[in-house]
Every structure is written in structure tokens, then in C-alpha cells.
Design a protein around this motif. Structure first.
Motif, PDB file in Angstrom:
ATOM      1  N   ALA A 127       0.824  -1.207   0.000  1.00 28.53           N
ATOM      2  CA  ALA A 127       0.000   0.000   0.000  1.00 28.53           C
ATOM      3  C   ALA A 127       0.855   1.253   0.000  1.00 28.53           C
ATOM      4  CB  ALA A 127      -0.917  -0.013   1.208  1.00 28.53           C
TER       5      ALA A 127
ATOM      6  N   TYR B  76      -3.671   0.481   4.884  1.00 26.31           N
ATOM      7  CA  TYR B  76      -4.767  -0.101   5.680  1.00 26.31           C
ATOM      8  C   TYR B  76      -4.173  -0.439   7.048  1.00 26.31           C
ATOM      9  CZ  TYR B  76      -7.003  -4.570   7.155  1.00 26.31           C
ATOM     10  OH  TYR B  76      -7.556  -5.621   7.850  1.00 26.31           O
TER      11      TYR B  76
ATOM     12  N   LYS C 162      -9.318  -1.925  11.927  1.00 24.93           N
ATOM     13  CA  LYS C 162     -10.536  -2.577  11.440  1.00 24.93           C
ATOM     14  C   LYS C 162     -11.786  -1.905  12.002  1.00 24.93           C
ATOM     15  CE  LYS C 162      -8.115  -6.976  11.403  1.00 24.93           C
ATOM     16  NZ  LYS C 162      -7.884  -7.391  10.037  1.00 24.93           N
TER      17      LYS C 162
ATOM     18  N   ASN D 185     -14.006  -8.654   8.856  1.00 22.10           N
ATOM     19  CA  ASN D 185     -12.737  -8.087   8.394  1.00 22.10           C
ATOM     20  C   ASN D 185     -12.950  -6.875   7.482  1.00 22.10           C
ATOM     21  OD1 ASN D 185      -9.955  -8.166   8.814  1.00 22.10           O
ATOM     22  ND2 ASN D 185      -9.618  -9.110   6.814  1.00 22.10           N
TER      23      ASN D 185
ATOM     24  N   SER E  67       0.081 -12.777   2.694  1.00 19.50           N
ATOM     25  CA  SER E  67      -1.346 -13.066   2.881  1.00 19.50           C
ATOM     26  C   SER E  67      -2.158 -12.412   1.774  1.00 19.50           C
ATOM     27  CB  SER E  67      -1.838 -12.619   4.259  1.00 19.50           C
ATOM     28  OG  SER E  67      -1.866 -11.218   4.359  1.00 19.50           O
TER      29      SER E  67
ATOM     30  N   SER F 264      -8.035 -11.878   4.136  1.00 21.54           N
ATOM     31  CA  SER F 264      -7.061 -10.884   4.587  1.00 21.54           C
ATOM     32  C   SER F 264      -7.391  -9.576   3.863  1.00 21.54           C
ATOM     33  CB  SER F 264      -5.648 -11.352   4.226  1.00 21.54           C
ATOM     34  OG  SER F 264      -4.698 -10.428   4.703  1.00 21.54           O
ATOM     35  N   GLY F 265      -7.429  -8.485   4.626  1.00 23.79           N
ATOM     36  CA  GLY F 265      -7.880  -7.207   4.058  1.00 23.79           C
ATOM     37  C   GLY F 265      -7.102  -6.810   2.813  1.00 23.79           C
ATOM     38  N   SER F 266      -5.769  -6.960   2.877  1.00 18.62           N
ATOM     39  CA  SER F 266      -4.952  -6.537   1.741  1.00 18.62           C
ATOM     40  C   SER F 266      -5.162  -7.439   0.521  1.00 18.62           C
ATOM     41  CB  SER F 266      -3.479  -6.515   2.139  1.00 18.62           C
ATOM     42  OG  SER F 266      -3.121  -7.743   2.739  1.00 18.62           O
TER      43      SER F 266
ATOM     44  N   ARG G 232      -7.186  -6.321  -2.516  1.00 13.22           N
ATOM     45  CA  ARG G 232      -6.542  -5.482  -3.533  1.00 13.22           C
ATOM     46  C   ARG G 232      -5.795  -6.314  -4.567  1.00 13.22           C
ATOM     47  NH1 ARG G 232      -4.174  -2.118   1.324  1.00 13.22           N
ATOM     48  NH2 ARG G 232      -2.455  -3.536   0.822  1.00 13.22           N
TER      49      ARG G 232
ATOM     50  N   SER H 164       0.260  -8.247  11.275  1.00 13.69           N
ATOM     51  CA  SER H 164      -0.501  -7.001  11.140  1.00 13.69           C
ATOM     52  C   SER H 164      -1.824  -7.067  11.893  1.00 13.69           C
ATOM     53  CB  SER H 164      -0.757  -6.634   9.687  1.00 13.69           C
ATOM     54  OG  SER H 164      -0.310  -7.553   8.793  1.00 13.69           O
ATOM     55  N   ARG H 165      -2.430  -8.250  11.931  1.00 13.00           N
ATOM     56  CA  ARG H 165      -3.752  -8.348  12.564  1.00 13.00           C
ATOM     57  C   ARG H 165      -3.686  -7.929  14.025  1.00 13.00           C
ATOM     58  NH1 ARG H 165      -8.072 -12.584  10.395  1.00 13.00           N
ATOM     59  NH2 ARG H 165      -7.513 -11.301   8.608  1.00 13.00           N
TER      60      ARG H 165
ATOM     61  N   MET I  25      -2.640  -4.177  14.459  1.00 14.80           N
ATOM     62  CA  MET I  25      -3.744  -3.222  14.262  1.00 14.80           C
ATOM     63  C   MET I  25      -4.618  -3.139  15.513  1.00 14.80           C
ATOM     64  SD  MET I  25      -5.339  -4.157  10.589  1.00 14.80           S
ATOM     65  CE  MET I  25      -4.262  -4.417   9.203  1.00 14.80           C
TER      66      MET I  25
HETATM   67  C1  DP6 Z   1       0.690  -2.845   7.066  1.00 13.14           C
HETATM   68  O1  DP6 Z   1      -4.129  -7.417   5.142  1.00 13.14           O
HETATM   69  O2  DP6 Z   1      -2.277  -8.453   6.512  1.00 13.14           O
HETATM   70  O3  DP6 Z   1       0.477  -4.255   5.167  1.00 13.14           O
HETATM   71  O4  DP6 Z   1      -6.804  -8.056   7.161  1.00 13.14           O
HETATM   72  O5  DP6 Z   1      -5.797  -8.689   9.334  1.00 13.14           O
HETATM   73  O6  DP6 Z   1      -5.191  -9.978   7.262  1.00 13.14           O
HETATM   74  P1  DP6 Z   1      -5.599  -8.650   7.853  1.00 13.14           P
HETATM   75  O7  DP6 Z   1      -4.380  -7.648   7.643  1.00 13.14           O
HETATM   76  P2  DP6 Z   1      -3.383  -7.471   6.416  1.00 13.14           P
HETATM   77  O8  DP6 Z   1      -2.804  -6.005   6.771  1.00 13.14           O
HETATM   78  C2  DP6 Z   1      -1.967  -5.287   5.931  1.00 13.14           C
HETATM   79  C3  DP6 Z   1      -1.378  -4.150   6.696  1.00 13.14           C
HETATM   80  C4  DP6 Z   1      -0.265  -3.403   6.009  1.00 13.14           C
HETATM   81  C5  DP6 Z   1      -0.783  -2.201   5.227  1.00 13.14           C
HETATM   82  C6  DP6 Z   1      -1.474  -2.501   3.915  1.00 13.14           C
HETATM   83  O9  DP6 Z   1      -1.171  -3.484   3.246  1.00 13.14           O
HETATM   84  O10 DP6 Z   1      -2.346  -1.686   3.556  1.00 13.14           O
END
Ligand code: DP6
Length: 330
Positions: free
Chosen positions: A19, A23, A26, A32, A111, A143-145, A148, A197-198, A201
Motif C-alpha cells: 500500500a 490499511y 478494522k 474483516n 497473505s 485478509s484485508g490486503s 486489492r 498485522s492483525r 492493528m
Molecule cells: C501494514 O491485510 O495483513 O500491510 O486483514 O488482518 O489480514 P488482515 O491484515 P493485512 O494487513 C496489511 C497491513 C499493512 C498495510 C497494507 O497493506 O495496507
């Protein structure tokens, strides 16, 4: 809708992404749903390849990652595959065989590519045809990322506001060939990171005095990055991306206990990138939840950036990549 897939087998490849507007946090942990939108680039040279095979005789799903059985990860994988089983109206278990061509879980977004490739392959193995948006929503719940990495090039993730997460998905902003930036990744430590990261955060949101300011600052950063990408304005993108990255880490540093993802070499690389830019090289840095530094280069800048970062003490390995496509069947 389910159509027949006689073999019950499919394979897909998805690129890692990182990114430029992060991100971090949450809004809904169960679904998620992120607390903030984000903007990323998908990479060509770092990817996950995943094969999904339906196995009617299995009683639970199985995962083999980089040649090793990973029973510790299966609960999260199964929860994501369950979303597709439900859509297909079946209960069949799957064998997932996956390979990363880069270090797993060292802050290199495995992830993201992992769940994007899993969703793309499992969908087809179950005989489903989802829209890219539906794929992104399913991948987000892994996984949030990963939401994308369904798309290539420049991608924006919308946090959304619907209670069921149905408007929390990624969308393409610009194709890679429309602005062919390149990246150099300085690997400064190998092995799996201490705090994923989970949990990072969660800890930032619950204990960092800067977390609320981080969330509040995200809409203007997203708008600035979106405008810079549309205008191919490298200097403007550099400014917002570095500021956003340092704000995320400031929120993490101020958590209790503190989250310090950097080592000395990370900091040395950061200074090296800033010196290069001051000398007229079009490059900026970003850092995720790990000690690797990612340098984003305008066309033509990669060679000098690569040479400079390789010479920084503590840099163990240098990876380079162009921007790449979204998740694709193989
Ligand atoms: C710092 O997507 O690994 O890379 O949704 O809990 O699986 P979960 O988290 P994840 O978090 C990525 C965090 C980051 C910033 C980003 O990729 O935007």
C-alpha cells in the motif's frame, strides 16, 4: 452461479501488493472490514501460485504451503473457502497447495497474494463464476490486503459503511502500463515477523493515542494519492505516500506495548532513499508491518536505487519488480 467443473481442480496466480496509503485498523473484525480505505500497487515478480483440488473423501481442508503441511493456518483458510462453499451450495473439503516465490510472512504481503490466489482458484474449482468485485469481497474476509491483489496496477480499497461489508471491496484505479513504476525491496531480515498485522492493528486501535488521528487523516491522503495517480504526478505521490507510511508507524510506535517494526537497516534505507530524492532521483519509500523497505521508482530510476540500497549495511537481499496483473487462472 455454479456451473460444472468436472475436474474439481483449478490453479491461479496472484501478485503481492503493498500500500502507498495504508490499511491499518478494522471497523469490524468478524467481517474483516477495514477502518480506513487504502491504495496499493500490485507486483509482477512476487507472487503466490495456488492449486485447489476438491477432495470428497477429506473431512477437513488441507494446506501445503511451500512444500510443508500448515495445519496452524487451516482454520482461516477454511473460513474463507466456506464463503465459496456456501455460494456453490456444497460442503466438499479441499486440498490447497500453494507456493510463494518470496519469503513468507516477513512483511512482504504473502497473505495478500495468498488469499487472492486461493479465492480465484477455489471459485473455479467449485464451478462458480464471480464478478471481480465479489472476488474482492471474499478475499477481504481472508485478509484485508488480499482484496486489492484481485486487481492489477494501481488499486483502491474502499472501506465501505454497509453493516454486512457488501460495499467494502477494492477497485482498479489505473493499469500498470499506464504508469509503469518499478519497485526495489530491501530485505533487512528473514523469517516470520514477531507481531502480525492483525494483532498489531488491534493493539494500535486499543492503546495508541494517535490511532484516532490516523483514521481521521485517511480521507485527505486517499484523495491526494488518487489525484496524484490520475495525474501521474510522482512528486505528489511521493509526498503523500511517505507521510502516510510514517503516520501509520507513528501510531504503531505509540501503542502499548510499542510496535517497532523497523531495524537499523530499515532506517538506513529510509535515509538513503531520501538522499537520492534530494539529489533528483524520482524514488520514495514505504514500509509495512515488518523491517523491509520498499522503494517505489519512476521509470528509469530503478538501476541507481537498486545499486544504492544494495550497498546499505544490513541489506541482505534486494528484490525488484515491475507492476503486474490481478489474480489470474493458470
Ligand atoms: C501494514 O491485510 O495483513 O500491510 O486483514 O488482518 O489480514 P488482515 O491484515 P493485512 O494487513 C496489511 C497491513 C499493512 C498495510 C497494507 O497493506 O495496507
Amino acid at each position: 452461479m455454479a456451473t460444472s467443473n468436472q475436474s474439481g481442480r483449478a490453479a491461479a496466480r496472484a501478485g503481492a501488493n503493498f500500500a502507498l496509503v495504508k490499511y491499518w485498523g478494522k471497523a469490524d473484525a468478524r467481517l474483516n472490514v477495514p477502518a480506513v480505505g487504502s491504495i496499493s500497487i500490485t507486483l509482477d515478480a512476487l507472487f503466490t501460485e495456488t492449486e485447489v483440488q476438491l477432495e470428497p473423501t477429506l473431512r477437513s481442508d488441507e494446506l501445503v504451503l511451500d512444500g510443508k503441511r500448515r495445519d496452524e493456518d487451516i482454520e482461516k483458510i477454511s473460513a474463507c473457502v466456506d464463503l465459496l462453499r456456501r455460494k456453490a451450495g456444497v460442503d466438499t473439503r479441499v486440498r490447497v497447495t500453494s507456493r510463494n516465490n518470496f519469503p513468507t510472512a516477513a512483511g512482504l504481503a504473502s497473505s495478500a497474494s495468498g488469499y487472492a490466489a486461493l479465492v480465484r482458484a477455489a471459485e473455479t474449482a467449485f464451478g462458480l463464476t464471480l464478478t471481480p468485485r465479489e472476488r474482492s469481497i471474499v478475499a477481504r474476509q481472508g485478509s484485508g490486503s488480499a482484496a486489492r491483489s484481485i486487481f492489477g496496477g494501481f488499486v483502491e480499497m474502499r472501506a465501505g459503511s454497509a453493516p454486512d461489508g457488501s460495499d467494502s471491496f477494492a477497485e482498479p484505479l489505473l493499469e500498470s502500463k499506464e504508469w509503469p513504476l518499478e519497485v526495489a525491496i530491501a530485505v533487512t531480515a528473514k523469517g516470520e515477523k514477531e507481531i502480525g498485522s492483525r494483532s498489531g492493528m488491534t493493539r494500535s486501535a486499543s492503546s495508541s493515542p494517535y490511532y484516532a488521528a490516523w483514521v481521521a487523516g485517511q480521507p485527505p491522503d486517499l484523495a491526494a494519492a488518487r489525484a496524484a495517480i490520475r495525474a501521474r504526478d510522482f512528486a505528489a505521490l511521493a509526498e503523500v505516500a511517505e507521510h502516510n507510511c510514517l503516520k501509520m508507524h507513528a501510531a504503531a510506535f505509540a501503542a502499548l506495548p510499542p510496535l517497532v517494526y523497523w531495524n537499523g537497516a530499515t532506517m538506513e534505507c529510509l535515509h538513503a532513499v531520501r538522499r537520492l530524492r534530494a539529489a533528483g532521483v524520482a524514488v520514495f519509500f514505504t514500509i509495512d508491518a515488518g523491517p523491509q523497505l520498499k522503494a517505489v521508482c519512476a521509470p528509469g530510476a530503478l538501476t541507481i536505487v537498486e545499486r544504492t540500497l544494495r550497498a546499505v549495511p544490513g541489506v541482505l537481499e534486494l528484490l525488484t519488480s515491475a507492476l503486474g496483473p490481478g489474480a489470474e487462472l493458470r
